[in-house]
Write a protein that holds these residues in place. Sequence first.
Motif, PDB file in Angstrom:
ATOM      1  N   MET A  13       0.786  -1.239  -0.145  1.00  0.00           N
ATOM      2  CA  MET A  13      -0.181  -0.043  -0.067  1.00  0.00           C
ATOM      3  C   MET A  13       0.869   1.193  -0.139  1.00  0.00           C
ATOM      4  N   PRO A  14       0.858   1.989  -1.090  1.00  0.00           N
ATOM      5  CA  PRO A  14       1.733   3.232  -1.232  1.00  0.00           C
ATOM      6  C   PRO A  14       1.062   4.410  -0.343  1.00  0.00           C
ATOM      7  N   ALA A  15       1.655   5.344   0.448  1.00  0.00           N
ATOM      8  CA  ALA A  15       0.953   6.107   0.953  1.00  0.00           C
ATOM      9  C   ALA A  15       1.633   7.397   1.097  1.00  0.00           C
ATOM     10  N   PHE A  16       1.440   8.518   0.708  1.00  0.00           N
ATOM     11  CA  PHE A  16       1.887   9.854   0.823  1.00  0.00           C
ATOM     12  C   PHE A  16       0.935  10.931   1.536  1.00  0.00           C
ATOM     13  N   ASN A  17       1.348  11.090   2.840  1.00  0.00           N
ATOM     14  CA  ASN A  17       0.385  12.179   3.646  1.00  0.00           C
ATOM     15  C   ASN A  17      -0.864  11.670   3.592  1.00  0.00           C
ATOM     16  N   GLU A  18      -1.165  10.290   4.058  1.00  0.00           N
ATOM     17  CA  GLU A  18      -2.386   9.795   4.298  1.00  0.00           C
ATOM     18  C   GLU A  18      -2.881   9.413   5.743  1.00  0.00           C
ATOM     19  N   GLU A  19      -2.506  10.434   6.588  1.00  0.00           N
ATOM     20  CA  GLU A  19      -2.779  10.045   8.044  1.00  0.00           C
ATOM     21  C   GLU A  19      -4.287  10.119   8.390  1.00  0.00           C
ATOM     22  N   ASP A  46       5.669   4.389   3.087  1.00  0.00           N
ATOM     23  CA  ASP A  46       5.332   5.979   3.315  1.00  0.00           C
ATOM     24  C   ASP A  46       6.508   6.592   2.582  1.00  0.00           C
ATOM     25  N   ASP A  47       5.921   7.231   1.505  1.00  0.00           N
ATOM     26  CA  ASP A  47       6.793   7.781   0.563  1.00  0.00           C
ATOM     27  C   ASP A  47       7.186   9.294   1.006  1.00  0.00           C
ATOM     28  N   GLY A  48       8.017   9.306   2.175  1.00  0.00           N
ATOM     29  CA  GLY A  48       8.255  10.698   2.496  1.00  0.00           C
ATOM     30  C   GLY A  48       7.280  11.815   3.068  1.00  0.00           C
ATOM     31  N   ALA A  80       8.315   4.599  -7.489  1.00  0.00           N
ATOM     32  CA  ALA A  80       9.566   4.246  -6.681  1.00  0.00           C
ATOM     33  C   ALA A  80       8.933   3.798  -5.409  1.00  0.00           C
ATOM     34  N   ALA A  81       7.552   3.961  -4.909  1.00  0.00           N
ATOM     35  CA  ALA A  81       7.065   3.488  -3.715  1.00  0.00           C
ATOM     36  C   ALA A  81       6.987   2.030  -4.085  1.00  0.00           C
ATOM     37  N   LEU A  82       5.925   1.773  -5.108  1.00  0.00           N
ATOM     38  CA  LEU A  82       5.787   0.650  -5.526  1.00  0.00           C
ATOM     39  C   LEU A  82       6.803  -0.539  -5.612  1.00  0.00           C
ATOM     40  N   ASP A  98      -4.101   0.971  -3.080  1.00  0.00           N
ATOM     41  CA  ASP A  98      -3.839   2.476  -2.673  1.00  0.00           C
ATOM     42  C   ASP A  98      -4.277   2.454  -1.201  1.00  0.00           C
ATOM     43  N   ALA A  99      -3.629   3.401  -0.481  1.00  0.00           N
ATOM     44  CA  ALA A  99      -3.941   3.552   1.038  1.00  0.00           C
ATOM     45  C   ALA A  99      -4.986   4.526   1.390  1.00  0.00           C
ATOM     46  N   ASP A 100      -5.811   4.974   0.339  1.00  0.00           N
ATOM     47  CA  ASP A 100      -6.555   6.224   0.345  1.00  0.00           C
ATOM     48  C   ASP A 100      -8.211   5.576   0.599  1.00  0.00           C
ATOM     49  N   ASN A 101      -8.373   4.590   0.805  1.00  0.00           N
ATOM     50  CA  ASN A 101      -9.739   4.024   0.840  1.00  0.00           C
ATOM     51  C   ASN A 101     -10.665   4.168  -0.279  1.00  0.00           C
ATOM     52  N   PRO A 133     -11.660  16.521 -13.643  1.00  0.00           N
ATOM     53  CA  PRO A 133     -10.344  16.796 -14.312  1.00  0.00           C
ATOM     54  C   PRO A 133      -9.314  15.538 -14.194  1.00  0.00           C
ATOM     55  N   ARG A 134      -9.576  14.711 -12.967  1.00  0.00           N
ATOM     56  CA  ARG A 134      -8.656  13.854 -13.014  1.00  0.00           C
ATOM     57  C   ARG A 134      -8.902  12.636 -13.819  1.00  0.00           C
ATOM     58  N   ARG A 135     -10.349  12.446 -14.222  1.00  0.00           N
ATOM     59  CA  ARG A 135     -10.727  11.612 -15.166  1.00  0.00           C
ATOM     60  C   ARG A 135     -10.474  11.971 -16.532  1.00  0.00           C
ATOM     61  N   PRO A 204     -15.341   7.185  -3.960  1.00  0.00           N
ATOM     62  CA  PRO A 204     -14.804   8.723  -3.907  1.00  0.00           C
ATOM     63  C   PRO A 204     -13.941   8.726  -2.843  1.00  0.00           C
ATOM     64  N   ARG A 205     -12.691   9.547  -2.943  1.00  0.00           N
ATOM     65  CA  ARG A 205     -12.014   9.877  -1.717  1.00  0.00           C
ATOM     66  C   ARG A 205     -12.654  10.622  -1.000  1.00  0.00           C
ATOM     67  N   THR A 206     -12.755  10.444   0.412  1.00  0.00           N
ATOM     68  CA  THR A 206     -13.397  11.168   1.178  1.00  0.00           C
ATOM     69  C   THR A 206     -12.350  12.021   2.225  1.00  0.00           C
ATOM     70  N   ARG A 209      -5.651  14.600   0.590  1.00  0.00           N
ATOM     71  CA  ARG A 209      -5.596  15.182  -0.636  1.00  0.00           C
ATOM     72  C   ARG A 209      -5.111  14.141  -1.647  1.00  0.00           C
ATOM     73  N   GLN A 210      -5.831  14.332  -2.824  1.00  0.00           N
ATOM     74  CA  GLN A 210      -5.487  13.378  -4.161  1.00  0.00           C
ATOM     75  C   GLN A 210      -4.227  14.403  -4.740  1.00  0.00           C
ATOM     76  N   THR A 211      -3.152  13.506  -5.074  1.00  0.00           N
ATOM     77  CA  THR A 211      -2.254  14.038  -5.916  1.00  0.00           C
ATOM     78  C   THR A 211      -1.918  13.476  -7.231  1.00  0.00           C
ATOM     79  N   GLY A 212      -2.774  12.597  -7.675  1.00  0.00           N
ATOM     80  CA  GLY A 212      -2.824  11.957  -8.788  1.00  0.00           C
ATOM     81  C   GLY A 212      -2.984  12.976 -10.118  1.00  0.00           C
TER      82      GLY A 212
HETATM   83  N1  LIG Z   1       4.361   6.517  -2.544  1.00  0.00           N
HETATM   84  C1  LIG Z   1       3.806   7.545  -3.065  1.00  0.00           C
HETATM   85  N2  LIG Z   1       2.547   7.319  -2.945  1.00  0.00           N
HETATM   86  C2  LIG Z   1       1.866   8.335  -3.699  1.00  0.00           C
HETATM   87  C3  LIG Z   1       2.325   9.510  -3.932  1.00  0.00           C
HETATM   88  N3  LIG Z   1       1.191  10.115  -4.425  1.00  0.00           N
HETATM   89  C4  LIG Z   1       0.289   9.581  -4.054  1.00  0.00           C
HETATM   90  N4  LIG Z   1       0.299   8.535  -3.506  1.00  0.00           N
HETATM   91  C5  LIG Z   1      -0.496   7.561  -2.989  1.00  0.00           C
HETATM   92  O1  LIG Z   1      -0.869   6.675  -4.043  1.00  0.00           O
HETATM   93  C6  LIG Z   1      -2.464   6.436  -3.873  1.00  0.00           C
HETATM   94  C7  LIG Z   1      -2.999   7.085  -5.088  1.00  0.00           C
HETATM   95  O2  LIG Z   1      -2.868   8.691  -5.002  1.00  0.00           O
HETATM   96  P1  LIG Z   1      -3.909   9.534  -5.539  1.00  0.00           P
HETATM   97  O3  LIG Z   1      -3.663  10.980  -5.142  1.00  0.00           O
HETATM   98  O4  LIG Z   1      -5.425   9.269  -4.714  1.00  0.00           O
HETATM   99  O5  LIG Z   1      -4.113   9.247  -6.778  1.00  0.00           O
HETATM  100  P2  LIG Z   1      -5.262   8.769  -7.975  1.00  0.00           P
HETATM  101  O6  LIG Z   1      -6.263   8.032  -7.049  1.00  0.00           O
HETATM  102  O7  LIG Z   1      -4.656   8.162  -8.961  1.00  0.00           O
HETATM  103  O8  LIG Z   1      -5.785  10.170  -8.400  1.00  0.00           O
HETATM  104  C8  LIG Z   1      -2.670   7.015  -2.539  1.00  0.00           C
HETATM  105  O9  LIG Z   1      -2.532   5.714  -1.687  1.00  0.00           O
HETATM  106  C9  LIG Z   1      -1.632   8.017  -2.095  1.00  0.00           C
HETATM  107  O10 LIG Z   1      -1.280   7.964  -0.865  1.00  0.00           O
HETATM  108  C10 LIG Z   1       3.740   9.668  -4.073  1.00  0.00           C
HETATM  109  O11 LIG Z   1       4.237  10.671  -4.412  1.00  0.00           O
HETATM  110  N5  LIG Z   1       4.500   8.557  -3.341  1.00  0.00           N
END
Ligand SMILES: Nc1nc2c(ncn2[C@@H]2O[C@H](COP(=O)(O)OP(=O)(O)O)[C@@H](O)[C@H]2O)c(=O)[nH]1
Length: 239
Positions: A13-19, A46-48, A80-82, A98-101, A133-135, A204-206, A209-212
Motif C-alpha cells: 500500500m503506497p502512502a503519501f500524506n495519508e494520516e 510511506d513515501d516521505g 519508486a514506492a511500489l 492504494d492507501a486512500d480508501n 479533471p482527474r478523469r 470517492p476519496r473522502t 488530498r489527491q495528488t494524482g
Molecule cells: N508513494 C507515493 N504514493 C503516493 C504519492 N502520491 C500519491 N500516493 C499514494 O498513491 C495513492 C493514489 O494517490 P491519489 O492521489 O489518490 O491518486 P489517484 O487515485 O490516482 O488520483 C494513495 O494511496 C496515495 O497516498 C507519491 O508521491 N508517492
Amino acid sequence: MSLASAVEISAVMPAFNEEANLEQSVGRMAAALGAQARAFEVIVVDDGSRDGTAALLERLKAIHPSLRVVRHPVNRGYGAALRSGFAAAHYPWVFLMDADNQFDPSDVTALLARAADADIVAGYRKQRRDPLPRRLNAWAFFTLVAILFGRLARDVNCAFKLMRRDLLARMELHSEGALINTEVFVLARQLHARVVEVPIQHYPRTSGRQTGANLRVVLRAFTELLAFKAEMRKVEKAA
Ligand SMILES: Nc1nc2c(ncn2[C@@H]2O[C@H](COP(=O)(O)OP(=O)(O)O)[C@@H](O)[C@H]2O)c(=O)[nH]1
Ligand SMILES: [Mg+2]
C-alpha cells in the motif's frame, strides 16, 4: 481447503500524506487478508510523508502485527514506492492497493477467484469515482499509452491488482512516478504473462488530498512514458 484460504499474500500500500486514511485502510486490509489468506503481511510504503503518517504507522504496528513499514526519507514518487514495496514482499502473491480508501480490500475475493490460472489478476473500476479533471487527464494519458503500446488492459492504473511475485521479480522496473503500472503491463506482455481482468467497485476519496492530478505528477508521467517508449524501441530492435 479452498484456493483462497491456501494463498499467502503480501499487500503493498503506497502512502503519501495519508494520516487521515491509514488507520481505516490498514485495518480493513488486515481484516480482509486475515479472512482470506493462510499467511499475509501488510506493507505500507510511506513515501516521505510530511504529515503524521510516520507516527500513525508506528502506532498501528502495535495493533496489527502483520504491518510492516517501508519509509523513504524524502518523497520519491508512486513508482519508486511500489518498487520498494515489491522488493520488501515475502509471499508468493503481491496485492497492490492504494492507501486512500478508494477500494474495499475485501473485494480481493473476486481477484483470488481468478488467480489459479493467472499471473496478474487486474481489477478495473466499473465506475471511476474521481473528479472530472482527474478523469480527463487519465483519459488523455491512456489514449497516448494505447497509441504507443497498443491495448494493455481496460484500466491500466487501477490500484487493485494481484500479481505473482516471481513474475514481478523478473521485471526490471524503473519508473519513479505514475508510469509504473504501464511498465508492469508492457513487461508482462513481453514475458507472456497471463492477465485476467475483474470488475471492481471504486469509491470517492473522502479524506486526505489527491495528488494524482498534480501538474508535476502528470508531466513526470508523460516524460517517463516517452523515455520508456524509446527504451522499448531499442529492446525491440536488439531482439
Ligand atoms: N508513494 C507515493 N504514493 C503516493 C504519492 N502520491 C500519491 N500516493 C499514494 O498513491 C495513492 C493514489 O494517490 P491519489 O492521489 O489518490 O491518486 P489517484 O487515485 O490516482 O488520483 C494513495 O494511496 C496515495 O497516498 C507519491 O508521491 N508517492
Ligand atoms: Mg486515489
